[in-house]
Write a protein that holds these residues in place. Structure first.
Motif, PDB file in Angstrom:
ATOM      1  N   MET A  89      38.180  47.974  46.308  1.00  0.00           N
ATOM      2  CA  MET A  89      39.065  47.049  45.617  1.00  0.00           C
ATOM      3  C   MET A  89      38.600  45.605  45.843  1.00  0.00           C
ATOM      4  O   MET A  89      38.550  44.799  44.919  1.00  0.00           O
ATOM      5  N   ARG A  92      35.484  44.966  43.809  1.00  0.00           N
ATOM      6  CA  ARG A  92      35.752  44.715  42.391  1.00  0.00           C
ATOM      7  C   ARG A  92      36.338  43.323  42.178  1.00  0.00           C
ATOM      8  O   ARG A  92      36.091  42.673  41.168  1.00  0.00           O
ATOM      9  N   ARG A  93      37.117  42.862  43.154  1.00  0.00           N
ATOM     10  CA  ARG A  93      37.721  41.536  43.015  1.00  0.00           C
ATOM     11  C   ARG A  93      36.674  40.431  43.134  1.00  0.00           C
ATOM     12  O   ARG A  93      36.709  39.460  42.406  1.00  0.00           O
ATOM     13  N   GLN A 116      48.863  38.635  32.562  1.00  0.00           N
ATOM     14  CA  GLN A 116      47.673  39.337  33.032  1.00  0.00           C
ATOM     15  C   GLN A 116      46.747  38.414  33.815  1.00  0.00           C
ATOM     16  O   GLN A 116      46.102  38.823  34.779  1.00  0.00           O
ATOM     17  N   GLU A 119      48.596  37.812  37.248  1.00  0.00           N
ATOM     18  CA  GLU A 119      48.567  38.924  38.189  1.00  0.00           C
ATOM     19  C   GLU A 119      47.177  39.030  38.828  1.00  0.00           C
ATOM     20  O   GLU A 119      47.051  39.424  39.990  1.00  0.00           O
ATOM     21  N   THR A 120      46.134  38.666  38.068  1.00  0.00           N
ATOM     22  CA  THR A 120      44.794  38.714  38.644  1.00  0.00           C
ATOM     23  C   THR A 120      44.578  37.540  39.618  1.00  0.00           C
ATOM     24  O   THR A 120      44.001  37.698  40.689  1.00  0.00           O
ATOM     25  N   LEU A 123      45.750  37.910  43.133  1.00  0.00           N
ATOM     26  CA  LEU A 123      44.884  38.628  44.074  1.00  0.00           C
ATOM     27  C   LEU A 123      44.082  37.659  44.936  1.00  0.00           C
ATOM     28  O   LEU A 123      43.802  37.924  46.098  1.00  0.00           O
ATOM     29  N   LEU A 172      39.091  36.297  32.571  1.00  0.00           N
ATOM     30  CA  LEU A 172      39.621  37.203  33.584  1.00  0.00           C
ATOM     31  C   LEU A 172      38.512  37.693  34.511  1.00  0.00           C
ATOM     32  O   LEU A 172      38.666  37.746  35.740  1.00  0.00           O
TER      33      LEU A 172
END
Lengths: 551, 307, 503
Positions: A89, A92-93, A116, A119-120, A123, A172
């Motif tokens: 995870m 990927r971030r 969207q 929310e990203t 992180l 994004l």
């Protein structure tokens, strides 16, 4: 080229093998190895089903199934397939960003753009205040040149154009400042005029952030213009890789040679005036058609014009290309020609044949998705026989020899007759559909985007097939397409549509004379690969500069 | 505007349904002879009933009288109970609403999580077990499931009453019978909706951005999976009224489903017409609510824009 | 929708071992009916659910000994006196009170038989009143305790009519206060042993009426519940949710009696299962064919196969409850296929198909009965065209008639309301016999018992020699009940809980 950059690979794939698990594993990708150095622009090229998408999805462990995995993938110093779920995870971030083919699908349709993005962002800034994140989201949209970013946060993906959505996707993907950006066919679903803009944006990101790019595409035009390195995939294996100059200049593998040859665009200098002297096959005179969403809209006259005073003609034995982006009215024109849609006003005429034995020409249509128009459960041969039977061909032997001839005309082997459509390749299926249209000896063929579902190499086969048909049988063809390469390859006359209006109707030889309508010129400029054939452009040049695109 | 045209269409379809029912019930033979045994009843009595219940004259005349009565707000008198038909139906409505409402709740509370678990374990042992159970669940007739529950919970264990209406204990078995049977079907819809949502590119894309699996499930999978479910749920709830007639018989539950069966058998036409109008009205209203809910859930629909 | 497996499934799970005690000290009785009455005025509701409930709510002026020989007995009238062929006088019992506490007066009686309730064709009660009360001309008060009833014609059965359905006495005050039929049928007030607590779609609640003139009943509350499904009724009895359940067919006896605390009661009721002839049919016109068809039927075989032998095969169109009219010496019906064949040959029967209509929704095992009868007829070479129809309109549809299944109910124990009611002149298209009709007139109008007895005896003979139908057997009604409940069903469709008690 800076040798330091070569010294530091951002991404290394070693002997990658992916198979669909089970008692008898089906190999999808075998023995693929490559390296991408920091700042590189690596293009993975191949037709659909060649394994290129599986390769790039496996680099983020995003495969939609549980594969049997062999080899090693190291990205940004991490061995991707040995990471724990938590590490994956984080990987990927922070390490990789990904851009998908269809931006509308890749964004959640039922949530706003803003939610969207937020929310990203959350992180990366777990304890930031909401308005702080909002500011960052607006910054991110500004960074990808989206106008009025504040307003965009509140709206949904379907309210934005495809190009803007792809920009949102790029924004994004870039939020985590990744080392590697994987772009999987990022322009395939977009209109031609915005393809270049998106590619330019990726170039810009690459320059600004010292980003490494892995571009997966079937479009060789893009590759030649922008990539530093090219790898060609075929049937799950890498058949060739190297610097762009080396691969494009002198492809070594047979497959890549064929691929590049098929993609080569030559400026046409055909003499077509003789065809224009022939009698008319089809003519549109002052045709108007407007679509309304509701009867209320009709009363208020708020409609979508699909044809505005549309006039053009197809002569017998001529290939006319009807060119335009989605929404230009080209498919409506085809449907009106077939009588499937009635025009509001104007005349559409199918002319009598020269000999006068028939009052109307026989017209057949070929649709965009060949598989949708074939019965999946019936053998191809039986389907063709059935068409003839319906039209009164009683003699089975006569039917058989006629079908054999046509199948040969479209360049297929007799073996396809014994197969069901499910077992045909895309190109074979499309040619079966063309063969079916030819069975009744039409004088004219209307083909709606017949090439959009197939790869470059097969496009070439089908275009050859059209060419032969025209030469041998004298059939007139109205070819509806958004792809200018097709036009250059085969058309005699080009009709450009925009918002239902004919803005260009010229012989193909005059199409590129530089005196065309501004919109036509834009379409020509946006065509990928155009630069390569127009001038001896050096694609090996590092950090390829944007060509004709505009923002 | 959209709403008004929709309502108009609803009224027209309601009228068509009522007319069809009106004609069909009278075309299948003399309603008086369907109610009374002529071996038992004198001709004078039959004629008196025919007169009193408005079965004299042609069907068209009867129909015109009926329509004019409806416009004046009277739906006719029930033959079976000599009362206003509307009153007879309304008296049964609470029982039906209780049954359908609680069953719908059971269906959703069971179906949603179970279906979602099955989808997340696609092809695994849990998934296969759930799917087998679901097959059993919807292949089992309501009648058999209801009786099995009675035999187990009432006859053997003696923990619930077998028949009756009024208390929570009475409610449990009928609700389980309908709720579980529909949950078996609903589970399948949920599973396939979640599976479809899991395959969406936007879910892959969210995963690629490094969102947690939990967040992906709650914020990307569920909102997309809800869309098809919102469409199917009212259909399933509507079918509960039909399933009700059997279950109401088994458990002696005084609902509308049972009333439909009785009214058809007894040719209680006034009551039947009221029920049909009411069911049609409920379905139309639910559809409207679904459309509004859909607009709320899916910004792409037309209604969403008209706000 | 009878689940044959219900009994089996029940056995599979094992008989109950636990047993809960009856709740509290109150003596309650819970009865499960397949259908509940929807209104409680006898003039509005003449069906089984009504018979089973209203007998316990209302009283009539006179009554009969249902369980015995059918003799007349006093009820709300303590005595009665025949004045002439068209008149009787009754003395009203004193001290009787209605459920609302008001005393029963002659006004209430006069009101119960008033035009507005019974004899105006526009009255909702007209249809039911026509059944048994059509000959009544006036009901009037002579004084504070005497009532005079007159009939339009000489009527030997006038007393019996006052025991029949529809002649229940209602409270005038309550009826008027309720605003007429619709209101009263929801909140009925009678003089019966139980008063109505509530009437809802799921249950009818009655409670003992302490001031009942016949003495307070032995049970305190009487609850009728709706349980349309046979299998659930049986399960409900086994699980102690019910004390008595109705309508248990013979093939489900075993499912009930498997539990040792339960038993089956009931049997023959005053109703005959008949196959009726329509003599408009060319073949059935010949009396020999009809006689042959009757001879070809083995009635006992049907009773044994479908009713476990628990209903009777009557000897002639009569019931023991007819009292003086009952001829116990009448021989049983013969089963003689050979003679049937001879008669058919004599009639020149050539194998023409005879239509035979049955109704799907009917009492008892209608289809099974029809199939057995048809196979018996085919044994003697008769060809039958069996038609299954949905309702009486289709059953009676002419032309195309032949035979049909039917039931001759005897709600009042007099041949007038049995044989004569079922075969009088109103159906003379279907079957006619002038001698029979003339005798019927005598039966109906003579007040001389012997004359009537002779007329009825001859009518029964005609029924058998020029048959309008074939008597198969009496109908049966069976109940499942707990052995701890003391209740004896009467050979009738009524359920009487006056004497019932809980052990």
């Amino acid at each position: 080229m800076n040798p330091d950059r070569f010294a530091e690979p951002v991404c290394r794939v070693e002997n990658l093998g992916i198979a669909l698990g089970g008692d008898h594993p089906i190999p999808l990708v075998e023995d693929v190895s490559f390296e991408i150095t920091r700042g590189g622009y690596f293009a993975l090229v191949g037709e659909s089903g060649s394994g290129k998408s599986i390769t790039c999805h496996s680099m983020m462990r995003l495969l939609p199934f549980k594969p049997e995995f062999r080899g090693r993938i190291v990205i940004d110093g991490q061995d991707v397939w040995s990471l724990t779920a938590r590490q994956l995870m984080q990987f990927r971030r922070k390490s990789v960003g990904m851009v998908f083919q269809d931006p509308l699908a890749a964004l959640n349709p039922v949530r706003t753009i803003g939610s969207q993005l937020l929310e990203t962002l959350r992180l990366y800034y777990p304890s930031a205040r909401h308005d702080e994140l909002r500011t960052r989201a607006i910054e991110a949209l500004k960074g990808v040149h989206i106008p009025m970013p504040e307003q965009r946060l509140e709206i949904y993906p379907h309210q934005l154009s495809g190009g803007l959505n792809q920009r949102v996707m790029i924004a994004l993907a870039m939020l985590g400042e990744p080392a590697l950006l994987i772009a999987d066919e990022p322009t395939t679903a977009l209109d031609m005029s915005v393809q270049a803009e998106v590619l330019d944006l990726i170039d810009e990101m690459r320059r600004q952030n010292n980003l490494t790019v892995l571009l997966v595409t079937h479009d060789l035009g893009i590759v030649r213009d922008r990539a530093t390195h090219i790898a060609v995939m075929h049937k799950g294996r890498l058949v060739e890789q190297g610097s762009t100059a080396a691969v494009v200049g002198a492809p070594k593998a047979d497959y890549s040679r064929e691929l590049f040859a098929a993609a080569n665009v030559e400026w046409p200098a055909r003499e077509t005036s003789a065809l224009r002297q022939k009698p008319f096959a089809l003519s549109f005179e002052n045709v108007n058609k407007t679509f309304y969403a509701s009867s209320r809209d009709r009363k208020a006259d708020i409609g979508v014009p699909a044809a505005k005073a549309m006039s053009f003609a197809v002569h017998q034995g001529e290939i006319v290309a009807l060119v335009g982006e989605s929404g230009s009215g080209k498919t409506t024109a085809a449907k009106m020609a077939m009588g499937l849609v009635t025009p509001d006003s104007g005349t559409i005429k199918l002319h009598a044949s020269a000999g006068g034995e028939k009052s109307k020409l026989n017209v057949q249509m070929v649709f965009q998705h060949p598989r949708d128009s074939l019965d999946p459960l019936m053998k191809v041969g039986d389907q063709l026989h059935e068409v003839l039977k319906v039209h009164g061909w009683r003699d089975a032997e006569a039917r058989r020899s006629h079908i054999a001839q046509i199948i040969q005309d479209v360049g297929l082997g007799a073996h396809v007759l014994e197969r069901r459509p499910t077992f045909l390749s895309g190109g074979e299926a499309q040619r079966v559909v063309i063969a079916r249209a030819l069975l009744l000896k039409p004088d004219m063929l209307i083909a709606d985007e017949p090439l959009s579902a197939v790869d470059v190499r097969i496009q070439k086969h089908i275009l050859d097939c059209f060419q032969r048909l025209r030469e041998r049988l004298g059939i007139a063809i109205l070819l509806i397409t958004h792809d200018l390469r097709v036009v250059f390859e085969i058309a005699d006359q080009v009709v450009v549509l925009r918002h239902g209006e004919v803005i260009e109707d010229v012989p193909v030889s005059l199409f590129t004379d530089g005196k065309r309508h501004e919109y036509t010129q834009m379409l020509i400029d946006a065509m990928p690969g155009k630069a390569a054939s127009e001038q001896a452009h050096d694609p090996g040049h590092e950090g390829a500069v944007a060509t004709g695109g505009r923002i | 505007m959209l709403l008004i045209s929709r309502l108009l269409r609803a009224v027209v379809s309601l009228w068509v349904i009522v007319t069809l029912v009106f004609v069909a019930l009278r075309a299948t033979g003399d309603p008086i002879l369907a109610i009374f045994n002529p071996d038992d009843t004198t001709q004078a009595a039959l004629d008196a009933y025919r007169e009193q219940w408005g079965y004299t004259g042609t069907i068209l005349q009867q129909y015109l009288t009926y329509v004019s009565n409806v416009f004046h707000g009277t739906f006719g008198i029930s033959n079976m109970s000599n009362r206003d038909a509307l009153e007879v139906v309304l008296e049964r409505l609470p029982a039906t609403l209780q049954l359908v409402g609680c069953s719908a709740l059971v269906m959703i509370l069971v179906g949603l999580p179970v279906g979602a678990f099955a989808a997340l374990d696609n092809g695994g042992r849990l998934d296969r077990t759930i799917m087998s159970l679901s097959t059993v669940g919807f292949a089992l007739p309501n009648f058999v499931l209801g009786l099995a529950l009675i035999l187990l919970l009432s006859v053997n264990l003696r923990i619930l009453p077998s028949n009756g209406y009024g208390s929570i204990q009475n409610l449990i078995m009928p609700v389980l019978t309908i709720g579980l049977a529909k949950a078996a079907i609903f589970t399948r819809f949920v599973r396939s909706a979640v599976l479809d949502a899991l395959r969406l590119t936007c879910v892959t894309s969210a995963r690629a951005r490094g969102l947690s699996e939990f967040r992906i499930f709650t914020h990307h999978v569920i909102p997309n999976a809800l869309l098809p479910l919102v469409t199917i749920t009212p259909l399933l709830v509507g079918s509960m009224i039909a399933a009700g007639s059997v279950v109401e018989s088994v458990f002696g539950w005084p609902g509308v489903g049972r009333l439909i069966v009785d009214s058809v058998a007894q040719r209680d036409l006034a009551v039947l017409q009221v029920i049909i109008m009411m069911v049609a009205f409920l379905m139309i209203a639910t559809n409207l609510i679904v459309d509004l809910a859909y607009a709320k859930l899916d910004p792409r629909t037309a209604l969403a824009h008209s706000h | 929708m009878t689940l044959l497996g219900a009994g089996a499934a029940y056995g599979l799970l094992g008989a109950p071992t636990l047993c809960f005690a009856q709740a509290g000290g109150s003596r309650s009785l819970r009865v499960a009916l397949d259908e509940l009455p929807k209104q409680l005025d006898p003039l509005l509701y003449q069906t089984n659910p009504g018979y089973r409930t209203m007998l316990n709510i209302y009283d009539t002026l006179l009554t009969v000994d249902y369980a015995g020989d059918g003799a007349l007995q006093p009820a709300l009238a303590e005595s009665w006196k025949r004045i002439d062929a068209q008149t009787i006088e009754l003395t009203l019992r004193q001290g009787v009170v209605f459920h609302d506490g008001s005393p029963l007066t002659v006004d209430d009686v006069v009101f119960s038989f008033s035009n507005g309730r019974m004899f105006d064709p526009k009255s909702p009660g007209y249809g039911v009143a026509q059944q048994f009360l059509s000959t009544i001309k006036t009901v009037g008060a002579v004084d504070g305790k005497t009532i005079r009833v007159t009939s339009t014609v000489a009527d030997p059965a006038l007393e019996l009519r006052l025991t029949a359905w529809g002649s229940q006495i209602v409270s005038k005050k309550a009826f008027e206060a309720a605003g007429g039929f619709a209101g009263f049928a929801r909140k009925p007030v009678g003089t019966g042993p139980f008063s109505v607590v509530s009437l809802s779609p799921d249950a009818v609640q009655l409670k003992a009426f302490p001031e009942y003139w016949g003495g307070k009943p032995n049970i305190d509350t009487l609850t009728y519940s709706s349980s349309p499904e046979l299998s659930s009724r049986i399960a409900g009895l086994a699980s102690n949710d019910f004390d008595i359940i109705t309508d248990v067919p013979a093939d489900q006896f075993e499912a009930v009696t498997r539990d040792e605390s339960l038993e089956i009661v009931g049997g023959t009721v005053a109703s005959l299962r008949i196959v009726k002839f329509d003599t408009r049919n060319e073949v059935l016109k010949d009396v020999r064919v009809r006689q042959a068809l009757a001879l070809a039927v083995d009635r006992q075989a049907i009773v044994d196969a479908l009713w476990q032998g628990k209903v009777d095969v009557p000897h002639g169109h009569q019931l023991p409850a007819y009292g003086p009219f009952y001829d116990a010496s009448k021989p049983a019906y013969k089963y003689d296929p050979d003679q049937a064949k001879t008669l058919l040959d004599a009639a020149g029967y050539k194998g023409q198909a005879i239509p035979y209509r049955i109704r799907t929704a009917a009492y008892g095992p209608e289809l099974a009965t029809a199939q057995i009868v048809v196979s018996m007829w085919e044994q003697v070479g008769v060809k039958i065209d069996l038609q299954i129809v949905e309702n009486f309109a289709q059953m009676m549809a002419y032309p195309g008639v032949g035979m049909r299944n039917g039931v001759d109910p005897v709600l009042v124990n007099d041949p007038l309301f049995g044989l004569w009611r079922s075969y009088d002149r109103s159906q003379k298209d279907v079957w006619s016999n002038e001698e029979f009709f003339a005798l019927g007139d005598k039966l109906q109008s003579s007040v001389d018992l012997d004359e009537r007895k002779q007329a009825f005896a001859r009518m029964m003979e005609i029924f058998d020699t020029d048959p309008p139908g074939i008597i198969l057997h009496t109908m049966g009604v069976f109940y499942g009940k707990k052995k701890t409940i003391n209740w004896k069903p009467i050979p009738s469709v009524y359920m009487n809980f006056r004497e019932a008690s809980v052990a």
